[in-house]
Design an enzyme around this catalytic site. Structure first.
Site, mmCIF file in Angstrom:
data_model
loop_
_atom_site.group_PDB
_atom_site.id
_atom_site.type_symbol
_atom_site.label_atom_id
_atom_site.label_comp_id
_atom_site.label_asym_id
_atom_site.label_seq_id
_atom_site.Cartn_x
_atom_site.Cartn_y
_atom_site.Cartn_z
ATOM 1 C CG ASP A 115 -1.931 1.174 1.179
ATOM 2 O OD1 ASP A 115 -2.279 1.625 0.075
ATOM 3 O OD2 ASP A 115 -2.353 1.625 2.271
ATOM 4 C CG HIS A 158 -2.062 -1.191 9.428
ATOM 5 N ND1 HIS A 158 -3.021 -0.218 9.300
ATOM 6 C CD2 HIS A 158 -1.115 -0.913 8.499
ATOM 7 C CE1 HIS A 158 -2.668 0.612 8.318
ATOM 8 N NE2 HIS A 158 -1.521 0.208 7.824
ATOM 9 C CD GLN A 225 -2.245 -1.684 4.755
ATOM 10 O OE1 GLN A 225 -3.423 -1.525 4.454
ATOM 11 N NE2 GLN A 225 -1.344 -0.732 4.586
ATOM 12 N NE ARG A 255 1.113 11.472 6.881
ATOM 13 C CZ ARG A 255 0.431 10.351 6.603
ATOM 14 N NH1 ARG A 255 0.922 9.178 6.982
ATOM 15 N NH2 ARG A 255 -0.719 10.400 5.966
ATOM 16 C CG ASP A 257 -0.692 6.123 8.244
ATOM 17 O OD1 ASP A 257 -0.978 6.926 7.348
ATOM 18 O OD2 ASP A 257 -1.098 4.938 8.266
ATOM 19 C CD GLU A 299 -3.450 9.809 7.440
ATOM 20 O OE1 GLU A 299 -3.947 9.735 6.313
ATOM 21 O OE2 GLU A 299 -3.372 8.843 8.212
ATOM 22 N NE ARG A 492 -3.543 5.342 -3.505
ATOM 23 C CZ ARG A 492 -3.492 4.690 -2.344
ATOM 24 N NH1 ARG A 492 -3.723 5.343 -1.217
ATOM 25 N NH2 ARG A 492 -3.223 3.392 -2.300
#
Length: 613
Positions: A115, A158, A225, A255, A257, A299, A492
């Site tokens: 991912d 995760h 995940q 960060r 997540d 985030e 993406r």
């Protein structure tokens, strides 16, 4: 014996930390003792240069609120292939004015099941093709010498199914199955799924995955995940130690997540639960004790008013800063509609928040643009239907709508719900790609002006502005992702393409698209760094510009006032605010006697500073 900095910090915070920990983990004194011993060990392993930095930043707690901080986010592989390559390119980043470098996920993760790097198989190893952990530390050291902050993602919710913990859990090893959510039947998972919203309903439906041996494990994001169980103190202890390990490599900003997801409880949405804030507060305390120069970036993908709890209370802070997600999405909505009403409403909400709340502002990032807009208000004010409006926006930005110059790609298109997200680089969404394809110099000038105005808008907001790598030279979409079997199913990657160093060289030529954008952005950034009205401590508000196409944002610090006007239409517009006296336009140098009727170019802007002379 002389008291160490660690002992001093722990003494101030121990009572609160212990109270929170024992309350959450049912008076498990042994787990807490292990936790504090781990904190001491992490501090002892922190090298002298970082401890000295901790002391300096402790003495100046607002050090990160400076108006001269400019960020850039990039993928190591796309930008310079390896971590050593990024270190070699630091002079380019400095030429860009960057002093905050966000390195996108680079920790070890399995190829094809990552991912984009968010399925971590080892929190203490770097993806081998990028280098080694020693290379990350060397890069961080080089950045520190260049007074450049380093930000790194820490995936809290995760691990990869290939992580050592997951492998041991799958094998039934004692102590590891309890780190995840394992079930032998679908009875409990089905109860969870009654109240837990799906994250990716089209590409990864459901919140659980059944393994080959029949075991069922919670997987809110993708099947590879596996969600961690933070109700187990061992998970929190070990994940905090992993975070501190990265901080000790020289990372300045962590960060966090997907932090809203980290606490799971049956019968709830498993989002934003009170225990999440206990955990984030304890993480903040751990950093204040071990590495107080390190910042936590949350985030949290919600509108600003709803993310406020993640800042914590004044006396019990959690994250140092959060993403301004909704303003980003609303900005693109405004460009497509040419109507600033929703954006003004959004900014009024942001401006009403305490100045201490620091947002990270951006136009584009590694992810898609999700149309999480205020549809109840849009429906009430304009009769807008959510499904129809999302289709309008997606048609506009994919170039399907007549007259649109944007070139984007849909992500997670769900025909059942009439929903989809959007991908694309800033330049392509502003029309640069279409103009160059058509060889139309007039359209290209308009597209460059549009991209420049959007960046001026980002720079005008309070907080830390972050540019997506390539935007400084107007890099367009990378359609070659469709030819890569590991990427073609994820649109993406259209804006995650390799940095075009051949195109970046053209930044030195003022007659090229790259040169024009690079110079415009550098001038804006220099103006922002030098003008006190851009301070985070300034008063900020919006006013009626006299045109639905133009947003008027005002900033005042002491006797200085800056009025920022942004034209979101493709036409010439005359607009402004009621002011007497002389104003100087900072970007282009024009002077105005009163600014009620300022003519703005199509997709143009003006930064108007009251002349005190």
């Amino acid at each position: 014996m002389k008291q160490t900095a660690f002992d001093r910090r722990l003494a101030v915070r121990n009572d609160e930390l212990k109270s929170l920990y024992l309350q959450l983990y049912h008076d498990d004194e042994a787990a807490f003792d292990y936790f504090t011993a781990m904190l001491r060990r992490a501090w002892k392993e922190r090298k002298r240069a970082l401890r000295d930095q901790d002391l300096r930043r402790e003495e100046s707690p607002d050090w990160f609120r400076r108006r001269d901080i400019l960020g850039m986010m990039l993928y190591v592989s796309a930008f310079a292939e390896t971590l050593r390559g990024v270190e070699e390119k630091l002079p380019y980043l400095q030429e860009c004015g960057v002093n905050y470098l966000h390195l996108m996920p680079l920790l070890a993760s399995p190829k094809g099941r990552s991912d984009g790097g968010y399925a971590v198989s080892d929190f203490r190893a770097v993806q081998p093709e990028l280098g080694a952990m020693e290379d990350l530390e060397a890069l961080a050291d080089a950045c520190r010498r260049s007074r450049m902050l380093v930000c790194l993602d820490f995936v809290m919710n995760h691990t990869s199914e290939d992580h050592d913990w997951a492998r041991r859990a799958r094998a039934g090893e004692s102590g590891y199955r309890e780190r995840y959510f394992f079930y032998d039947s679908w009875d409990v998972p089905r109860e969870f799924e009654k109240t837990v919203p799906q994250v990716f309903p089209t590409t990864a439906p459901g919140s659980f995955t059944q393994l080959e041996d029949g075991q069922i494990v919670m997987t809110n994001f993708y099947p590879y995940q596996w969600d961690l169980n933070y109700a187990n103190p061992v998970v929190f202890n070990d994940m905090t130690e992993n975070l501190l390990y990265l901080a000790n490599r020289g990372v300045d900003v962590i960060r966090l997540d997907a932090i809203p997801y980290i606490w799971k409880e049956l019968g709830t949405p498993c989002r934003n639960l009170p225990q999440v804030h206990t955990l984030s507060r304890m993480l903040r305390l751990a950093c204040e004790i071990v590495c107080p120069s390190v910042l936590l970036l949350g985030e949290v993908v919600m509108e600003p008013v709803k993310v406020v709890p993640y800042f914590g209370a004044a006396e019990r802070p959690e994250c140092h800063m959060l993403y301004n997600v909704t303003t980003m999405a609303t900005t693109w909505h405004t460009l497509a509609t040419g109507d600033v009403s929703l954006l003004r409403r959004q900014m009024d909400a942001v401006c009403a928040l305490p100045k201490e709340f620091l947002f990270l502002n951006y136009l584009r990032c590694h992810d898609d643009i999700g149309w999480g807009l205020d549809y109840p208000w849009l429906g009430e004010q304009f009769g807008i239907n959510e499904v129809a409006h999302k289709k309008y926006l997606n048609d506009y930005f994919t170039g399907r709508r007549p007259g649109s110059v944007a070139r984007g790609e849909l992500y997670n298109d769900d025909p059942r719900l009439g929903d989809a997200r959007l991908c694309g680089t800033t330049a392509s969404l502003c029309g640069v790609e279409a103009a160059e394809y058509e060889g139309d110099p007039f359209k290209l000038e308009r597209a460059i002006a549009c991209a420049a105005t959007l960046h001026a808008w980002m720079l005008s907001q309070s907080g830390i502005p972050v540019i997506y790598s390539g935007d400084e030279v107007g890099q367009c979409n990378d359609w070659l992702y469709k030819e890569d079997p590991d990427k073609r199913e994820d649109s993406r990657y259209i804006h995650r393409g390799r940095f075009r160093w051949d195109e970046a060289e053209k930044r030195k030529d003022p007659d090229t698209r790259q040169g024009k954008l690079f110079r415009l952005l550098r001038r804006m950034e220099d103006i922002r760094a030098g003008e006190p009205c851009f301070d985070a401590s300034a008063d900020v508000w919006t006013e009626d510009s006299g045109s639905r196409h133009v947003l008027a944002l005002c900033r005042r610090l002491g006797d200085r006032e800056l009025v920022c006007l942004f034209n979101f239409s493709g036409e010439f517009v005359t607009a402004g605010v009621k002011r007497e006296g002389c104003y100087t336009e900072l970007m282009y140098g024009g002077r105005y006697d009163g600014i009620e009727g300022v003519q703005l170019w199509p997709n143009g802007f003006a930064w108007l500073l009251r002349d005190g002379r």
